[in-house]
Design a protein around this motif. Structure first.
Motif, mmCIF file in Angstrom:
data_model
loop_
_atom_site.group_PDB
_atom_site.id
_atom_site.type_symbol
_atom_site.label_atom_id
_atom_site.label_comp_id
_atom_site.label_asym_id
_atom_site.label_seq_id
_atom_site.Cartn_x
_atom_site.Cartn_y
_atom_site.Cartn_z
ATOM 1 N N SER A 88 44.822 80.007 38.240
ATOM 2 C CA SER A 88 44.848 78.902 39.236
ATOM 3 C C SER A 88 46.405 78.908 39.881
ATOM 4 O O SER A 88 47.195 79.308 39.484
ATOM 5 N N SER A 89 46.062 78.490 41.183
ATOM 6 C CA SER A 89 47.092 78.297 42.119
ATOM 7 C C SER A 89 47.159 76.807 42.667
ATOM 8 O O SER A 89 46.450 76.464 43.023
ATOM 9 N N LEU A 90 48.262 76.274 42.268
ATOM 10 C CA LEU A 90 48.478 74.864 42.545
ATOM 11 C C LEU A 90 49.706 74.346 43.523
ATOM 12 O O LEU A 90 50.599 74.863 43.637
ATOM 13 N N ASN A 91 49.312 73.155 44.132
ATOM 14 C CA ASN A 91 50.310 72.851 45.175
ATOM 15 C C ASN A 91 50.407 71.154 44.870
ATOM 16 O O ASN A 91 49.361 70.538 45.482
ATOM 17 N N PHE A 92 51.349 70.453 44.486
ATOM 18 C CA PHE A 92 51.620 68.889 44.632
ATOM 19 C C PHE A 92 52.271 68.674 45.637
ATOM 20 O O PHE A 92 53.457 69.051 45.778
ATOM 21 N N ILE A 93 51.403 67.930 46.625
ATOM 22 C CA ILE A 93 51.998 68.019 48.135
ATOM 23 C C ILE A 93 52.970 66.382 48.126
ATOM 24 O O ILE A 93 53.819 66.564 48.698
ATOM 25 N N LYS A 94 51.994 65.414 47.442
ATOM 26 C CA LYS A 94 52.622 64.243 47.662
ATOM 27 C C LYS A 94 52.232 63.260 46.495
ATOM 28 O O LYS A 94 51.358 63.394 46.019
ATOM 29 N N PRO A 95 53.183 62.357 45.923
ATOM 30 C CA PRO A 95 53.124 61.629 44.813
ATOM 31 C C PRO A 95 51.903 60.642 44.973
ATOM 32 O O PRO A 95 51.765 60.203 46.105
ATOM 33 N N VAL A 96 51.381 60.353 44.032
ATOM 34 C CA VAL A 96 50.384 59.463 43.914
ATOM 35 C C VAL A 96 50.710 58.324 43.049
ATOM 36 O O VAL A 96 51.269 58.486 41.928
ATOM 37 N N ARG A 97 50.078 57.128 43.361
ATOM 38 C CA ARG A 97 50.636 55.953 42.749
ATOM 39 C C ARG A 97 49.599 55.034 41.977
ATOM 40 O O ARG A 97 48.407 55.332 42.591
ATOM 41 N N ALA A 98 49.759 54.437 41.062
ATOM 42 C CA ALA A 98 48.696 53.535 40.519
ATOM 43 C C ALA A 98 48.013 52.422 41.613
ATOM 44 O O ALA A 98 48.744 52.288 42.660
ATOM 45 N N GLY A 99 46.498 52.627 41.600
ATOM 46 C CA GLY A 99 46.043 51.680 42.445
ATOM 47 C C GLY A 99 45.423 52.587 43.545
ATOM 48 O O GLY A 99 44.443 52.072 44.434
ATOM 49 N N GLU A 100 45.678 53.703 43.557
ATOM 50 C CA GLU A 100 45.350 54.614 44.858
ATOM 51 C C GLU A 100 44.000 55.542 44.497
ATOM 52 O O GLU A 100 43.747 55.731 43.146
ATOM 53 N N ARG A 101 43.123 55.615 45.189
ATOM 54 C CA ARG A 101 41.980 56.574 44.778
ATOM 55 C C ARG A 101 42.162 58.000 45.431
ATOM 56 O O ARG A 101 42.512 58.185 46.533
ATOM 57 N N VAL A 102 41.880 59.063 44.710
ATOM 58 C CA VAL A 102 42.136 60.304 44.677
ATOM 59 C C VAL A 102 40.575 60.938 45.046
ATOM 60 O O VAL A 102 39.796 60.989 43.936
ATOM 61 N N ILE A 103 40.419 61.424 46.273
ATOM 62 C CA ILE A 103 39.007 62.190 46.264
ATOM 63 C C ILE A 103 39.406 63.691 46.446
ATOM 64 O O ILE A 103 40.253 64.176 47.392
ATOM 65 N N ALA A 104 38.819 64.301 45.493
ATOM 66 C CA ALA A 104 38.856 65.822 45.518
ATOM 67 C C ALA A 104 37.536 66.423 45.845
ATOM 68 O O ALA A 104 36.469 65.986 45.716
ATOM 69 N N LYS A 105 37.763 67.368 46.923
ATOM 70 C CA LYS A 105 36.553 68.013 47.488
ATOM 71 C C LYS A 105 36.751 69.519 47.267
ATOM 72 O O LYS A 105 37.759 70.177 47.485
ATOM 73 N N ALA A 106 35.771 70.045 46.783
ATOM 74 C CA ALA A 106 35.559 71.547 46.268
ATOM 75 C C ALA A 106 34.815 72.312 46.920
ATOM 76 O O ALA A 106 33.841 71.995 47.630
ATOM 77 N N ALA A 107 35.157 73.468 47.304
ATOM 78 C CA ALA A 107 34.596 74.546 48.029
ATOM 79 C C ALA A 107 34.343 75.637 47.528
ATOM 80 O O ALA A 107 35.336 76.147 47.135
ATOM 81 N N VAL A 108 33.331 76.489 47.489
ATOM 82 C CA VAL A 108 32.836 77.530 46.572
ATOM 83 C C VAL A 108 32.879 78.808 47.536
ATOM 84 O O VAL A 108 32.407 78.669 48.735
ATOM 85 N N ARG A 109 33.633 79.933 46.922
ATOM 86 C CA ARG A 109 33.535 81.110 47.699
ATOM 87 C C ARG A 109 33.538 82.296 46.759
ATOM 88 O O ARG A 109 34.052 82.058 45.619
ATOM 89 N N PRO A 110 32.930 83.371 47.006
ATOM 90 C CA PRO A 110 32.479 84.537 46.089
ATOM 91 C C PRO A 110 34.054 84.938 45.821
ATOM 92 O O PRO A 110 34.952 85.055 46.506
ATOM 93 N N GLY A 111 34.015 85.420 44.507
ATOM 94 C CA GLY A 111 35.345 86.124 44.016
ATOM 95 C C GLY A 111 35.449 87.529 44.575
ATOM 96 O O GLY A 111 34.436 88.230 45.086
ATOM 97 N N ASP A 112 36.611 88.345 44.332
ATOM 98 C CA ASP A 112 36.566 89.657 44.375
ATOM 99 C C ASP A 112 36.556 90.539 43.340
ATOM 100 O O ASP A 112 36.294 91.810 43.499
ATOM 101 N N ARG A 113 35.890 90.019 42.260
ATOM 102 C CA ARG A 113 35.499 90.808 40.992
ATOM 103 C C ARG A 113 34.204 90.091 40.465
ATOM 104 O O ARG A 113 33.909 89.186 40.743
ATOM 105 N N PRO A 114 33.723 91.135 39.781
ATOM 106 C CA PRO A 114 32.077 90.766 39.146
ATOM 107 C C PRO A 114 32.509 89.628 38.113
ATOM 108 O O PRO A 114 33.499 89.367 37.562
ATOM 109 N N ARG A 115 31.353 88.790 38.293
ATOM 110 C CA ARG A 115 31.788 87.390 37.396
ATOM 111 C C ARG A 115 32.766 86.511 37.918
ATOM 112 O O ARG A 115 33.236 85.718 36.884
#
Length: 192
Positions: A131-158
């Motif tokens: 995985s490669s991660l980037n934390f962009i901005k702090p999140v605080r209590a009371g906030e709602r985080v919406i995560a959206k995932a998009a899938v694409r083929p990998g470069d290797r089998p499986r």
């Protein structure tokens, strides 16, 4: 011009069918009425509050998940199309933040994104290989985080790549690219 009660309630129902994530505040602003008016409209129409709507959507969405038991998903999956895309919601509470500064611990944002990346894979077994991660901005209590995932083929089998963008409101707070290992080739319906 304000709508009559019946028309407002009918539109309220339609809006919430399209987007169950709308808060009472969002709806009050949309219709130009008070939050209390929206609550009364919801009660009269038998529409549950946001938390209950989220639970209902999450339970229906999790019926499709193959690679992860329901109790291991971090956040509530509210939309999923296996091997294509998924959306989850995570409400940050005081239990998720550092006491000293009120900022959410990064492992909670990672866990939401990573469990979404695992859940969106159409296979009995999906593991995060890298995985490669980037934390962009702090999140605080009371906030709602919406995560959206998009899938694409990998470069290797499986291998499949899942890109996740997490936002609070319209602002990105976290991004992650997850290279997922799966037991079967993508699109092979579980056959090797």
């Amino acid at each position: 011009m304000k709508l009559q009660k019946r028309e407002r309630q009918a539109r309220l129902s339609s809006l919430l069918e399209e987007n169950p994530l709308l808060t009472d505040g969002d709806l009050a602003e949309h219709f130009g009425v008070s939050v209390q008016t929206i609550r009364l409209d919801r009660m009269e129409k038998g529409i549950p509050e946001l938390r209950e709507r989220l639970k209902d959507v999450a339970v229906r969405s999790l019926d499709d998940v193959k690679s992860l038991p329901i109790d291991e998903v971090i956040g509530d999956i509210i939309d999923i199309e296996l091997d294509k895309r998924a959306v989850s919601v995570f409400d940050v509470t005081k239990d998720h933040v550092f006491q000293r500064n009120g900022i959410a611990r990064g492992h909670h944002l990672f866990a939401q994104a990573n469990s979404l990346a695992v859940a969106v894979i159409d296979d009995e077994l999906a593991l995060t290989a890298q995985s490669s991660l980037n934390f962009i901005k702090p999140v605080r209590a009371g906030e709602r985080v919406i995560a959206k995932a998009a899938v694409r083929p990998g470069d290797r089998p499986r291998r499949t790549v899942v890109e996740v963008i997490s936002t609070v409101g319209d602002e990105p707070v976290f991004t992650g690219t997850f290279e997922m290992y799966r037991t079967h080739e993508s699109g092979r319906e579980g056959h090797s």
